[in-house]
Design an enzyme around this catalytic site. Structure first.
Site, short mmCIF file in Angstrom:
data_model
loop_
_atom_site.label_atom_id
_atom_site.label_comp_id
_atom_site.label_asym_id
_atom_site.label_seq_id
_atom_site.Cartn_x
_atom_site.Cartn_y
_atom_site.Cartn_z
CB SER A 37 6.27 -34.35 9.67
OG SER A 37 6.80 -35.36 10.43
CB SER B 206 9.94 -35.70 10.03
OG SER B 206 9.43 -35.84 8.82
CE LYS C 239 5.92 -36.08 14.19
NZ LYS C 239 7.24 -36.37 13.33
#
Lengths: 65, 472
Positions: free
Chosen positions: B158, B182, B85
């Site tokens: 997310s 998330s 990420k």
């Protein structure tokens, strides 16, 4: 415990922002006030929880769980 | 043009490609090239990578092939292409947190988890998309990641990019962050496995914070075993993370096959505020039946109000986010997306009294969960109330009630960010539109092996993890 009654008005938001040096335009004050009122209404419910004898710990003592 | 053989290889389990690399049936370079070709072909549609490190990944793969030829094997991740990420620092590679504010930030050193992936021999393909600062909404500079199962749907929040990359066969595993769900939410939306470890088991050093005391780094993969192999590589004490556990990391992959005969699984009673999509609920009930058939005993129990956890999480994370963004809020407020700017500002207006009280409530919730966990080996519960939602939606209707989407989304995940318990999301089927469904299994603190063991038993008894999204 008694739930606090938060009163979020545009004027209150403006004064708080001024006091704590958070730059906000008039339009942003108008937008933020209802958002903040919603958030604080939720938080007020946390005061219904009995936390007698409970101490806060900002870092979880994860090895002592 | 891709071939069926290439697709089969792209969707093969990490453990299988790892075995084939070691058996010299495959090279890391060939596998990395396959992933890079797929990324070049599919990322313009899916938008799951922000930065692709093609040259560096190929160089790393070739070096790892040479290392293996010389007799040095770094373990199960040796030569396996993965993604991270884009809120995890990567030395020499920009780390944007999907924000305009950090758009040009090039860190000098890797986050600990990136270091550990490299030390374990993983090939870093690139940096994946996310909600701005892993909090609240998409920044227009980066855009929404599209769901590989339905391009009109989101990948949830997310860690949308890392989940999408794995679900679409663009990486064998990835890392995300979970402050209020998330990792688990996008795992469920994309039909893959996502694990939020015990708080402090995996270092957060070098990860852009969302809410310091709630942030967790966790792995995604397409199978439970693969997820365990990645967790093994990244877990363990790190002096750079002041909140980290000092315990030695467990080997969560070694205990997967023990089955669940005799285990006690707690199933929370439905709460008054709980709205859940009927298909999601049916899939959860069916999952419980599978667990029971595999030999576990199901016990109904009462958990603390999920909404209390969600509210405490919001008060804590908004305050912690606002503190770390104070300077940006004063000098670069216009560079945020409207959603995240609003959330950061709300946090800046929360009095310290409310923040401290939320932490006291947190300790009360933890005490209540400790009491519950004394009677069960794990908890099984929904992870999200509804499947992946249409891109651009702000509200969702569940069981004929229309709610704010973000509020409704974060119902089942925050309790375990509040308590710090390990929780894993696993696929549990598909709805009538072909969208993935999922549920989560949560365990006692530091008992990741138990959580993975139950997840693996469920996975072995079902075949949801074998399905592939209809990508062309």
């Amino acid at each position: 415990m008694t739930e606090p009654q938060f009163k979020v008005t545009p004027e209150a938001v403006r004064r708080y922002a001024e006091m704590f040096d958070i730059p906000l335009t008039d339009a942003e004050v108008a937008e933020l006030a209802p958002q903040l009122a919603g958030g604080l209404a939720g938080i007020a419910a946390l005061w219904q929880v009995d936390v007698s004898a409970v101490e806060p710990s900002v870092i979880l003592p994860i090895d002592r769980m | 043009m891709s071939t069926t053989a290439d697709d089969d290889l792209a969707f093969a389990p990490l453990a299988e490609v790892s075995r084939r690399i070691k058996a010299r049936e495959l090279t890391s370079a060939a596998l990395t090239r396959l992933m890079l070709d797929r990324i070049a072909r599919l990322n313009p549609t899916l938008n799951c990578f922000i930065t692709v490190c093609a040259d560096a990944a190929m160089a790393q793969a070739e070096a790892l092939d040479r290392l293996l030829q010389s007799g040095l094997d770094l373990g199960p991740l040796h030569g396996v292409p993965v993604a991270v990420k884009d809120n995890m620092a990567t030395a020499g590679v920009r780390t944007t947190a999907a924000s305009r504010i950090l758009a040009d930030w090039v860190p000098d050193e890797d986050a600990t988890v990136v270091q550990r992936l490299k030390q374990a021999g993983a090939v870093i393909l690139g940096k994946t998309n996310l909600y701005e600062f892993a909090y609240g909404g998409v920044h227009e500079d980066y855009g929404e990641t599209r769901n590989p199962w339905n391009l009109g749907r989101t990948c949830s929040a997310s860690s949308s990019g890392p989940a999408c990359a794995v679900a679409a066969g663009l990486a064998y595993a990835s890392l995300g962050t979970d402050t209020g769900g998330s990792v688990r939410l996008p795992a469920a939306a994309c039909g893959i496995v996502g694990h939020k470890p015990t708080y402090g088991l995996v270092s957060r050093a070098g990860v852009v914070p969302a809410g310091y005391s709630l942030d967790h780094v966790g792995p995604f993969a397409r199978t439970v075993r693969d997820t365990a192999l990645v967790l093994n590589a990244i877990a363990g004490p790190d002096p750079r993370d002041p909140a980290g556990s000092r315990r030695a990391a467990p080997d969560v992959a070694s205990d997967l096959g023990r089955g669940i005969g005799g285990l006690v699984i707690g199933v929370p009673k439905r709460q008054p505020s709980e709205l859940i999509d009927p298909q999601m609920h049916d899939a959860f009930v069916a999952a419980l039946a599978v667990l029971e058939r595999e030999g576990a005993a199901l016990v109904e129990l009462t958990l603390p109000d999920h909404l209390l956890s969600r509210t405490a999480m919001w008060a804590i994370s908004a305050s912690e986010l606002a503190e770390s963004h104070r300077e940006y809020l004063r000098t670069r407020a216009q560079d945020y997306s409207p959603t995240v700017r609003g959330l950061v500002r709300q946090g800046a207006f929360l009095p310290a009294v409310e923040y401290v009280h939320a932490h006291r409530v947190r300790q009360k919730i933890i005490a209540d969960y400790k009491a519950v966990m004394r009677h069960v080996d794990v908890l099984a519960m929904p992870v999200v109330p509804f499947p992946a939602w249409p891109i651009g939606a702000e509200e969702v209707t569940v069981a004929n009630v229309t709610e704010n989407l973000m509020g409704s989304l974060t119902r089942y995940c925050p309790p375990f960010n509040i308590t710090g318990q390990p929780a894993i999301a696993v696929p549990s089927g598909f709805d009538h539109e072909g969208l993935p469904l999922g549920f989560q299994i949560a365990g006692r603190w530091h008992e990741e092996a138990m959580v993975f063991r139950v997840a693996r038993a469920y996975e072995q008894a079902t075949d949801w993890h074998r399905r592939r999204p209809p990508l062309q």
